[in-house]
Design an enzyme around this catalytic site. Structure first.
Site, PDB file in Angstrom:
ATOM      1  N   GLU A  54      25.976 146.079 -53.547  1.00  0.00           N
ATOM      2  CA  GLU A  54      27.257 146.621 -54.074  1.00  0.00           C
ATOM      3  C   GLU A  54      28.576 146.079 -53.355  1.00  0.00           C
ATOM      4  OE1 GLU A  54      27.539 149.019 -56.511  1.00  0.00           O
ATOM      5  OE2 GLU A  54      25.504 148.559 -57.014  1.00  0.00           O
ATOM      6  N   ASP A  71      35.759 152.096 -57.590  1.00  0.00           N
ATOM      7  CA  ASP A  71      34.460 152.252 -56.575  1.00  0.00           C
ATOM      8  C   ASP A  71      35.094 151.943 -55.097  1.00  0.00           C
ATOM      9  OD1 ASP A  71      32.909 152.533 -58.823  1.00  0.00           O
ATOM     10  OD2 ASP A  71      32.115 150.727 -58.864  1.00  0.00           O
TER      11      ASP A  71
END
Length: 147
Positions: A54, A71
């Site tokens: 991620e 994000d």
């Protein structure tokens, strides 16, 4: 005198925004102490693998998405649902500001990740985990870390 003050202020701001990229073993120890190993049935290897895919272990990572959301942090938590940016009224299910997810001590990021796993019934929220970690042997992620 004024120029020196401005330069000092710029230096302080640069320090605050400097990114922190963790090592695999440092994260393993932090995650273990925070109770992530086997949290909701997900091994420590799952958490480390997910964080790598991620954010590449970068606590200040940000990804700007086409829908206008962002994000944030080590787990790439999305602003539309899980945190609040000052100028927007997102759902904020983690009850935190998105900027708190960029903190190097990772407390808020870990609390929010636990909420996500609990509320979404697993780690399927993270595409990096689904693509690279789900259903694989993840022992290598904590190997040699003494956790």
């Amino acid at each position: 005198m004024r120029a020196a003050s401005i330069l000092a202020l710029i230096g302080c701001l640069a320090t605050v925004t400097e990114s922190k990229v963790y090592t695999r073993c440092k994260l393993a120890k932090i995650f273990s102490r925070a109770g992530l190993d086997n949290y909701k049935g997900f091994s420590l290897g799952n958490w480390i693998c997910m964080a790598y895919y991620e954010s590449h272990f970068n606590s200040t990572a940000q990804k700007f998405l086409k829908d206008g959301s962002i994000d944030y942090g080590i787990f790439q938590v999305n602003s539309d649902t899980w945190c609040r940016r000052a100028e927007f009224q997102e759902k904020n299910y983690c009850h935190i500001t998105c900027s708190a997810l960029l903190n190097d001590d990772l407390v808020y990021a870990i609390i929010c990740a636990k909420i996500i796993v609990r509320e979404t019934e697993g780690m399927d929220y993270w595409q990096g985990w689904k693509k690279h970690c789900e259903g694989r042997d993840l022992a290598k992620w904590k190997r040699g870390c003494n956790v």
